[in-house]
Design a protein around this motif. Structure first.
Motif, short mmCIF file in Angstrom:
data_model
loop_
_atom_site.label_atom_id
_atom_site.label_comp_id
_atom_site.label_asym_id
_atom_site.label_seq_id
_atom_site.Cartn_x
_atom_site.Cartn_y
_atom_site.Cartn_z
N THR A 70 -13.83 30.21 -19.43
CA THR A 70 -13.34 29.09 -18.63
C THR A 70 -12.38 29.55 -17.54
O THR A 70 -12.34 28.96 -16.46
N ALA A 72 -12.62 32.24 -15.87
CA ALA A 72 -13.41 32.73 -14.74
C ALA A 72 -13.80 31.56 -13.84
O ALA A 72 -13.80 31.67 -12.61
N TYR A 73 -14.10 30.44 -14.45
CA TYR A 73 -14.47 29.24 -13.71
C TYR A 73 -13.33 28.73 -12.85
O TYR A 73 -13.48 28.45 -11.67
N GLU A 75 -10.66 30.39 -11.90
CA GLU A 75 -10.34 31.39 -10.89
C GLU A 75 -11.31 31.28 -9.71
O GLU A 75 -10.92 31.36 -8.55
N LYS B 123 -16.37 40.64 -7.88
CA LYS B 123 -15.26 41.45 -8.40
C LYS B 123 -15.74 42.49 -9.41
O LYS B 123 -15.01 43.44 -9.71
N VAL B 161 -20.13 33.51 -20.64
CA VAL B 161 -20.82 32.52 -19.82
C VAL B 161 -20.00 31.25 -19.80
O VAL B 161 -19.41 30.85 -20.81
N HIS B 162 -19.97 30.58 -18.66
CA HIS B 162 -19.35 29.26 -18.61
C HIS B 162 -20.40 28.26 -18.14
O HIS B 162 -21.14 28.53 -17.21
N THR B 237 -18.79 38.09 -16.29
CA THR B 237 -18.69 36.66 -16.60
C THR B 237 -19.67 35.93 -15.69
O THR B 237 -19.80 36.25 -14.52
N VAL B 239 -20.77 32.28 -14.34
CA VAL B 239 -20.43 30.86 -14.22
C VAL B 239 -21.69 30.16 -13.74
O VAL B 239 -22.03 30.20 -12.56
N LEU B 242 -22.24 25.95 -10.89
CA LEU B 242 -20.90 25.51 -10.58
C LEU B 242 -20.85 23.99 -10.40
O LEU B 242 -19.93 23.31 -10.83
#
Lengths: 95, 267
Positions: A70, A72-73, A75, B123, B161-162, B237, B239, B242
């Protein structure tokens, strides 16, 4: 050789060896004939059940250790707003 | 035997004028990415500038109707025509051919492929580069399912994972288990598309791949392993989506199963 062919070859060799031992044409090393007679008929089913339980365990562990990210989201969201303000200054059209 | 003649010594040296001596080309296939493209370019530019790397981005746009190419031209004017290369195509022609098209314009010696929708964050690129240089790897791929790098390397954060609900995670783990059992690919994330390739390796593999869609990404890694190229992994990571929900339909699952079977029988 493709992976399918390798697997087929390996399965064929193992099956032949298994059936030879099952019908007692060849002796199984390190095991008495009596024990081999009792174990060999159920060996394939034991392998199947073991594979099934390994699959279930693997899925469960995978689900349990699945990481959420979360931060990472959040950020990423702040970086997006920073990027938008800097890009507007440079003259690139952003919403 | 001359130690300077080894293949590893030759490929570890680059000839570009940066402290890293290599140049990294990012191929970004786009379709209707007018909103995302500036921000992803900003993130890439910032990452490369912070790490003092020579870079370029090749935007392969499939004739987007929403003005993606106009934004790309504005970015090229802002960051430099040598840095942002817009190389559009006539229509939506698929991912594999987008990479082949982009490869024609790469002037770097490494190629990075990634998605333009923020699921892949730039990144991680310096971590990819560090791992690649530590072991002279041919390919470095990002993995969502590992907590550490493979081969091991300090300075990485755990993958994750988000944006996925439990059902999606279950499907993902099941799909990975299937691919691991059937194909034994040696990587933990087979469908990931955030990768760093040596340009010669990418050119070689891409001429051999025949699948389309994300099975194409799987096929590249499986073929690379079959050809003996070295592959490393860095946790990333991811995401997903979004804006909006991540959906995975039954037809995609069936397509995935077919893809795994095809790879099993042809590679």
């Amino acid at each position: 050789m493709t992976r399918a062919k390798r697997v087929a070859l390996w399965s064929a060799v193992t099956s032949v060896a298994y059936f030879l031992a099952f019908f007692a044409y060849i002796p199984v090393p390190f095991v008495t004939a009596e024990h081999a007679e009792q174990v060999l008929p159920v060996l394939p089913w034991w392998l199947l059940v073991s594979f099934g339980s390994y699959a279930l365990w693997s899925l469960g562990r995978g689900l349990y250790t699945f990481r959420e990210c979360t931060d990472a989201y959040t950020e990423l969201l702040s970086e997006i707003s920073q990027a938008k303000s800097e890009l507007r200054v440079k003259g690139v059209s952003v919403d | 035997m001359n130690p300077f003649e080894s293949n590893a010594a030759l490929t570890m040296q680059g000839q570009f004028s940066s402290s890293n001596t290599h140049k990294y080309s990012v191929i970004l296939p786009t379709y209707n990415e007018r909103k995302n493209l500036p921000i992803i370019i900003w993130l890439l530019a910032r990452t490369f500038a912070e790490n003092e790397l020579a870079w370029e981005v090749i935007v392969v746009d499939d004739n987007s109707p929403d003005g993606t190419q106009d934004v790309a031209r504005q970015l090229a004017a802002s960051y430099g025509e040598d840095r942002i290369l817009l190389r559009p195509r006539a229509g939506k022609l698929g991912l594999g051919t987008a990479y082949i098209h982009g490869l024609n314009f790469c002037t770097g010696d490494f190629v990075i492929i990634m998605d333009a929708d923020f699921s892949h964050h730039p990144k991680f690129i310096p971590q990819f580069i560090r791992l690649q240089q530590a072991h002279n790897l041919d390919i470095v791929t990002g993995t969502r399912y590992r907590a550490d790098a493979s081969p091991p390397m300090p300075g990485t954060t755990p993958g994750g994972v988000h944006g996925w609900d439990l059902k999606r995670k279950f499907v993902s783990r099941g799909a990975n288990f299937l691919a691991d059992t059937v194909l034994a690919p040696g990587v933990s994330d087979l469908t990931g598309s955030f990768r760093l390739y040596k340009i010669a390796v990418l050119r070689h593999i891409i001429t051999l791949t025949v699948s389309r869609g994300y099975v194409f990404q799987m096929e590249m890694i499986v073929r690379a392993r079959a050809l003996g190229y070295s592959v490393g992994e860095v946790p990333i990571t991811f995401v997903d989506r979004l804006f909006g929900e991540s959906k995975l339909g039954a037809s995609e699952i069936v397509q995935y199963g077919k893809g795994v079977w095809t790879l099993f029988t042809t590679v």
